[in-house]
Design an enzyme around this catalytic site. Structure first.
Site, PDB file in Angstrom:
ATOM      1  N   GLY A   8      -8.615 -13.273  -8.311  1.00  0.00           N
ATOM      2  CA  GLY A   8      -9.100 -12.705  -7.047  1.00  0.00           C
ATOM      3  C   GLY A   8      -8.299 -13.186  -5.845  1.00  0.00           C
ATOM      4  N   GLY A  46      -5.288 -11.974  -5.010  1.00  0.00           N
ATOM      5  CA  GLY A  46      -4.291 -10.973  -4.624  1.00  0.00           C
ATOM      6  C   GLY A  46      -2.989 -11.129  -5.390  1.00  0.00           C
ATOM      7  CG  ASP A  57      -0.650  -4.837  -8.633  1.00  0.00           C
ATOM      8  OD1 ASP A  57       0.243  -4.918  -7.775  1.00  0.00           O
ATOM      9  OD2 ASP A  57      -1.856  -4.757  -8.366  1.00  0.00           O
ATOM     10  CG  HIS A  66      -2.150  -0.938   0.950  1.00  0.00           C
ATOM     11  ND1 HIS A  66      -3.219  -0.633   0.165  1.00  0.00           N
ATOM     12  CD2 HIS A  66      -2.371  -2.198   1.398  1.00  0.00           C
ATOM     13  CE1 HIS A  66      -4.068  -1.645   0.138  1.00  0.00           C
ATOM     14  NE2 HIS A  66      -3.567  -2.625   0.879  1.00  0.00           N
ATOM     15  CE1 TYR A  77      -4.984  -0.727  -3.389  1.00  0.00           C
ATOM     16  CE2 TYR A  77      -5.909   1.139  -4.579  1.00  0.00           C
ATOM     17  CZ  TYR A  77      -4.833   0.338  -4.252  1.00  0.00           C
ATOM     18  OH  TYR A  77      -3.593   0.624  -4.783  1.00  0.00           O
ATOM     19  CG  ASP A  81       1.380   0.886  -5.370  1.00  0.00           C
ATOM     20  OD1 ASP A  81       0.522   1.109  -4.497  1.00  0.00           O
ATOM     21  OD2 ASP A  81       1.162   0.176  -6.372  1.00  0.00           O
TER      22      ASP A  81
HETATM   23  C1  GLA Z   1      -3.269  -3.546  -5.288  1.00  0.00           C
HETATM   24  C2  GLA Z   1      -2.935  -2.352  -6.185  1.00  0.00           C
HETATM   25  C3  GLA Z   1      -1.453  -1.988  -6.084  1.00  0.00           C
HETATM   26  C4  GLA Z   1      -1.018  -1.836  -4.624  1.00  0.00           C
HETATM   27  C5  GLA Z   1      -1.471  -3.028  -3.802  1.00  0.00           C
HETATM   28  C6  GLA Z   1      -1.197  -2.839  -2.334  1.00  0.00           C
HETATM   29  O1  GLA Z   1      -2.629  -4.700  -5.761  1.00  0.00           O
HETATM   30  O2  GLA Z   1      -3.270  -2.632  -7.526  1.00  0.00           O
HETATM   31  O3  GLA Z   1      -1.210  -0.808  -6.816  1.00  0.00           O
HETATM   32  O4  GLA Z   1      -1.465  -0.628  -4.081  1.00  0.00           O
HETATM   33  O5  GLA Z   1      -2.859  -3.305  -3.953  1.00  0.00           O
HETATM   34  O6  GLA Z   1       0.168  -2.701  -2.108  1.00  0.00           O
END
Ligand code: GLA
Length: 379
Positions: free
Chosen positions: A116, A118, A166, A23, A215, A25
């Site tokens: 889904g 993560g 990501d 979290h 989020y 980025d």
């Molecule tokens: C998701 C978002 C990323 C990042 C993560 C948490 O995967 O797409 O950009 O913020 O959550 O680190």
């Protein structure tokens, strides 16, 4: 190079596991993901009629949309695009915004990435389609720009206020390495994953609703923290700029939830550079301890864990050979990442599987993964 024929093209686009830097980025911090050897595969041929037709094999669903009316987010029959199709449509839209040609395709999409969980299946789809259209379009983007255009698709078209991690990882993976990215300067370097360790993913198979809205709420809370901190420290522009001391001087000025969110980000921004330096010298035990610290911070301060993820991490900590464990990705369900001594990995996975079943009644999907290269055309 432009694909002059109508031969099918195959693109492999990996998912990612984030080892540290969660979290951060969207707070200008540092992240340390790896691209993994589980991926989305797209097999596609150019379509002369200019339409994009995609068959999602795992879902057994089809969609067709027109590249001239992407703003509508509708298929050729006027129905709203299904959720999964907004990712390729969003990428086509974003590439067009940047003046890049995007052509019609007949594509089959499938994946050995759990959806889904993560592990960024959505970013893998985005980056995969961007690489496909690059191969067909006769233009070339550097991989950082390609990742940013895919992020733009997700933020502006799909509507999730995500950071760059990501898409960056899927586009830039390096086999055997984690990727240390400074999300402010966009400088990055590969960092070797110690050869004697294994990375184990444990997908809890729990998915919580409202992940996207939770989020976006975290994102807003971080912005609120910055605005409050700026009243005393006008030079800061993101939580990355804040020291633990500065944050504590503003405790009384902040709502409790905002203070806790900021405390996670500030502590995480301190952990990641330290953790990368540990990997540089092969200190896998020190690195693992920081993974546990990150999990505690995500659980207690950022409040994005859940019972099942906490059980997986607590169990992992008791199993021989485990160096570190934490939830990975956005949280609210999904997976944990575990750093384990390679020699103990098989026994670790068995014990974790059994312990989780006993504690929750659920079967976790537990598997090894390796750091892989980023998205690529393979034939
Ligand atoms: C998701 C978002 C990323 C990042 C993560 C948490 O995967 O797409 O950009 O913020 O959550 O680190």
């Amino acid at each position: 190079m432009q694909n002059q024929t109508s031969n099918p093209i195959k693109v492999i686009s990996p998912g990612r596991v984030n080892l540290l830097g969660e979290h951060v980025d969207y707070n200008d911090g540092w992240v340390l993901p790896i691209a993994i050897d589980k991926a989305v595969t797209i097999e596609a041929s150019p379509a002369a009629d200019g339409l994009v037709r995609i068959f999602a094999r795992d879902l057994d669903e089809k969609v067709a949309f027109n590249l001239n009316s992407l703003e509508n987010k509708r298929d050729i029959d006027g129905n709203p695009l299904p959720g999964w199709a907004t990712y390729p449509a969003g990428v086509a839209w974003s590439l067009q915004q940047h003046g890049l040609s995007v052509s019609g395709v007949d594509a089959v999409l499938h994946s050995d990435l759990p959806i889904g969980a993560g592990l960024s299946s959505s970013a893998a789809v985005e980056v995969g389609f961007a690489v496909l259209w690059e191969a067909l379009g006769g233009w070339k983007l550097d991989r950082m720009t390609l990742a940013r255009y895919c992020q733009q698709a997700e933020v502006e078209y799909v509507g999730v206020n995500c950071g760059l991690m990501d898409q960056f990882a899927s586009a830039n993976g390096v086999a055997g390495h984690a990727l240390l990215l400074d999300t402010r300067t966009l400088e990055w370097r590969p960092v070797p994953v110690p050869a004697w360790t294994a990375i184990v993913i444990a997908d809890s198979r729990v998915k919580h609703k409202l992940v996207d809205s939770a989020y976006n709420t975290r994102h807003d809370e971080c912005s609120q923290a910055v605005r409050i901190l700026q009243t005393k420290y006008p030079n800061i522009t993101a939580l990355r700029d804040v020291t633990p001391y500065e944050l504590h001087t503003m405790l009384a000025q902040m709502p409790e939830n905002v203070f806790k969110r900021a405390r996670h980000i500030v502590s995480e921004c301190q952990r990641v550079p330290r953790a990368a330096a540990m990997l540089d010298v092969g200190d896998s035990a020190g690195f693992g301890r920081l993974m546990f610290e990150t999990h505690a911070s995500l659980r207690d301060d950022y409040e994005v864990s859940c019972r099942e993820l906490d059980i997986l991490v607590d169990l992992a900590a008791t199993i021989p050979g485990c160096l570190g464990a934490r939830l990975t990705g956005a949280g609210f369900g999904g997976s944990t990442a575990n750093l384990v001594l390679e020699k103990d990995a098989d026994a670790f996975m068995d014990k974790l599987r059994q312990g989780y079943k006993k504690a929750t009644g659920f079967e976790a999907n537990i598997f090894l993964c390796k750091a892989e290269d980023g998205a690529r055309v393979v034939e």
